[in-house]
Design an enzyme around this catalytic site. Structure first.
Site, mmCIF file in Angstrom:
data_model
loop_
_atom_site.group_PDB
_atom_site.id
_atom_site.type_symbol
_atom_site.label_atom_id
_atom_site.label_comp_id
_atom_site.label_asym_id
_atom_site.label_seq_id
_atom_site.Cartn_x
_atom_site.Cartn_y
_atom_site.Cartn_z
ATOM 1 N N SER A 41 0.991 -1.079 0.196
ATOM 2 C CA SER A 41 0.067 -0.062 -0.116
ATOM 3 C C SER A 41 0.961 1.284 -0.019
ATOM 4 O O SER A 41 1.604 1.454 -0.828
ATOM 5 C CB SER A 41 -1.115 -0.070 1.116
ATOM 6 O OG SER A 41 -1.786 1.072 1.191
ATOM 7 N N ASP A 194 -2.031 6.386 -4.384
ATOM 8 C CA ASP A 194 -1.057 5.528 -3.683
ATOM 9 C C ASP A 194 -0.562 4.226 -4.447
ATOM 10 O O ASP A 194 -1.366 3.876 -5.496
ATOM 11 C CB ASP A 194 -1.168 5.437 -2.026
ATOM 12 C CG ASP A 194 -2.555 4.397 -2.145
ATOM 13 O OD1 ASP A 194 -3.219 4.183 -2.948
ATOM 14 O OD2 ASP A 194 -2.541 3.612 -0.779
ATOM 15 N N ASP A 196 -1.359 1.032 -4.234
ATOM 16 C CA ASP A 196 -2.276 -0.015 -4.434
ATOM 17 C C ASP A 196 -3.597 0.854 -4.752
ATOM 18 O O ASP A 196 -4.567 0.097 -5.217
ATOM 19 C CB ASP A 196 -2.326 -0.979 -3.313
ATOM 20 C CG ASP A 196 -3.302 -0.391 -2.221
ATOM 21 O OD1 ASP A 196 -3.052 0.904 -1.872
ATOM 22 O OD2 ASP A 196 -4.033 -1.072 -1.257
ATOM 23 N N ASP A 198 -5.873 2.515 -3.861
ATOM 24 C CA ASP A 198 -7.150 2.889 -2.963
ATOM 25 C C ASP A 198 -7.378 3.956 -2.317
ATOM 26 O O ASP A 198 -8.227 4.164 -1.895
ATOM 27 C CB ASP A 198 -7.458 1.545 -1.913
ATOM 28 C CG ASP A 198 -6.266 1.648 -0.894
ATOM 29 O OD1 ASP A 198 -5.148 2.492 -0.783
ATOM 30 O OD2 ASP A 198 -6.354 0.718 0.142
#
Length: 443
Positions: A41, A194, A196, A198
């Site tokens: 992440s 970011d 990932d 999300d």
């Protein structure tokens, strides 16, 4: 995938590196019982996170109790045995077809199709060394928007995150390359995911900023998107907006203005996504849930499409995103927010500060008197509870202190409302100074 298949489960592996929201979408789309995403992440490259989503009645939301404790207990049993090789494995898992990705692209493009003739938007995008670009680019085309000018150094997946200290758009310096690109091409705004994808960051030109650009706070973006959702939900029975308790109280004002329900939850989309009647949810840490019918989690790609929709509508009126923020304040009230984060090497420092605040509670922050204080470890029935201290000040401002759930940080959230945007921002500045002084004394 081999371990799941070895345990006798029908297992479907996504076809390649894809954003976390695609996994959350796939759980519902494929009617799966659960979904797992392994991702660093927005954390440093040595970290990995293990995110679990549940299907069925949970509608693709992240796990909460008791599932979290049950999974942790299984993990501990495997760790205690110290022999993962003893677990049965199988290569009989399936690989999902492109149809899953195509379905996500179609559903997300439908969040905010471009108005006819949208061609004048000039925007910059960065994937922050993550997996967002391929999927976002397809959706931008499907929705009818012009493609962005990209930060090429950060466009492809790179697990070392080589151009940034932390691949989190909130961190100082993380968007420097985006700003440099935007200045060169005279862009109207910047969108950043970011790694990932999300989370979403938005930056706009600002002549008062040192770089000439300013990243909007998560609260500013959340209120823009919340107002958008609220306008669309007027007259919808039971429709609700939701945000975490550390996010701007401005969302409650938006909900009240439009006659919608409002829910305040603990931090984390595992709670926000479960709010009854949800049409939009957000938390100030750059997380936005704009499409609850398809993704029950924060989704930086669908949020990007929603922002593109707002920007296109504004462009048609010869306005900018900055102008929309002015309209927001004029309509719902002027809210400002700030945050003080203290990163530590020793987690006991955070415990010590929280204990100090509980045993020797402050009576004021600077010259601002505390009207009431709440310790959410002892919250009443039906109220969010956790390791959180909330102070309401006599002037209507609010300060919340809590340990971060994902990083070695103590976080303090500051919110103020004023007669003008400048007045609200000035109050936040005063409170930030007072908070830093207090934390220095207690650390």
């Amino acid at each position: 995938a081999e371990l799941f298949a070895g345990a006798g489960l029908r297992t479907i592996l996504l076809p390649r590196l894809l954003p976390t929201p695609v996994l959350a979408f796939a759980v519902r789309h494929l009617k799966a019982d659960a979904g797992v995403m392994v991702t660093a992440s927005h954390n440093p490259p040595n970290d990995n996170g293990y995110k679990v989503y549940l299907g069925g009645a949970d509608q693709g939301s992240q796990i909460v109790a008791p599932a979290d404790a049950e999974i942790a207990a299984h993990i501990q049993r495997v760790a205690d045995a110290a022999d993962v090789s003893a677990l049965p494995r199988s290569t009989s898992y399936e690989t999902a077809s492109e149809a899953v990705v195509d379905a996500y692209v179609a559903a997300t493009a439908a969040v905010a199709p471009a108005p006819a003739g949208t061609s004048g938007l000039r925007w910059v995008y960065t994937a922050m060394h993550g997996v967002g670009w391929e999927t976002l680019s397809k959706i931008v085309t499907a929705a009818g928007y012009p493609q962005p000018m990209v930060v090429s150094e950060q466009l492809e997946p790179d697990a070392t995150f080589r151009t940034v200290s932390f691949p989190n758009p909130e961190e100082p310096g993380a968007m420097d390359l985006s700003v440099a690109r935007a200045r060169r091409v005279q862009a109207d705004f910047i969108l950043a995911n970011d790694p990932d994808a999300d989370r979403l960051a938005v930056a706009i030109p600002d002549a008062t900023a040192e770089s000439g650009w300013r990243r909007l706070t998560g609260n500013e973006v959340g209120l823009l998107l919340g107002a958008r959702a609220a306008r669309a939900a007027v007259g919808m029975p039971g429709a609700a907006l939701a945000c975490s308790l550390v996010s701007s109280p401005g969302l409650a004002a938006v909900a009240a203005h439009h006659g919608l329900d409002f829910h305040e939850t603990l931090t984390g989309f595992k709670w926000i996504s479960r709010a009854p009647g949800l049409v939009f949810g957000f938390e100030e840490a750059l997380g936005y849930l704009v499409n609850p019918e398809t993704v029950r989690d924060k989704d930086g790609i669908s949020a990007a499409v929603a922002i593109l929709g707002l920007a296109a509508d504004a462009h048609e009126r010869h306005l900018s995103l900055a102008d929309l923020l002015v309209e927001l304040g004029d309509t719902y009230g002027h809210f400002a927010s700030g945050q003080v984060s203290v990163r530590v090497d020793d987690l006991s420092v955070i415990d010590s500060v929280m204990l100090s605040l509980r045993t020797l509670p402050p009576t004021q922050f600077g010259g601002h008197t505390i009207a009431s204080a709440e310790d959410l470890l002892h919250a009443g029935d039906g109220q969010p509870s956790g390791d959180v201290l909330r102070y309401r000040l006599a002037d209507g401002s609010r300060i919340i202190v809590r340990p971060s759930g994902t990083e070695p940080k103590l976080k303090v959230y500051i919110d103020a409302r004023g007669e003008s945007a400048d007045q609200a921002a000035a109050t936040v500045g005063e409170l930030e100074t007072a908070v830093r002084t207090l934390l220095d004394e207690r650390s």
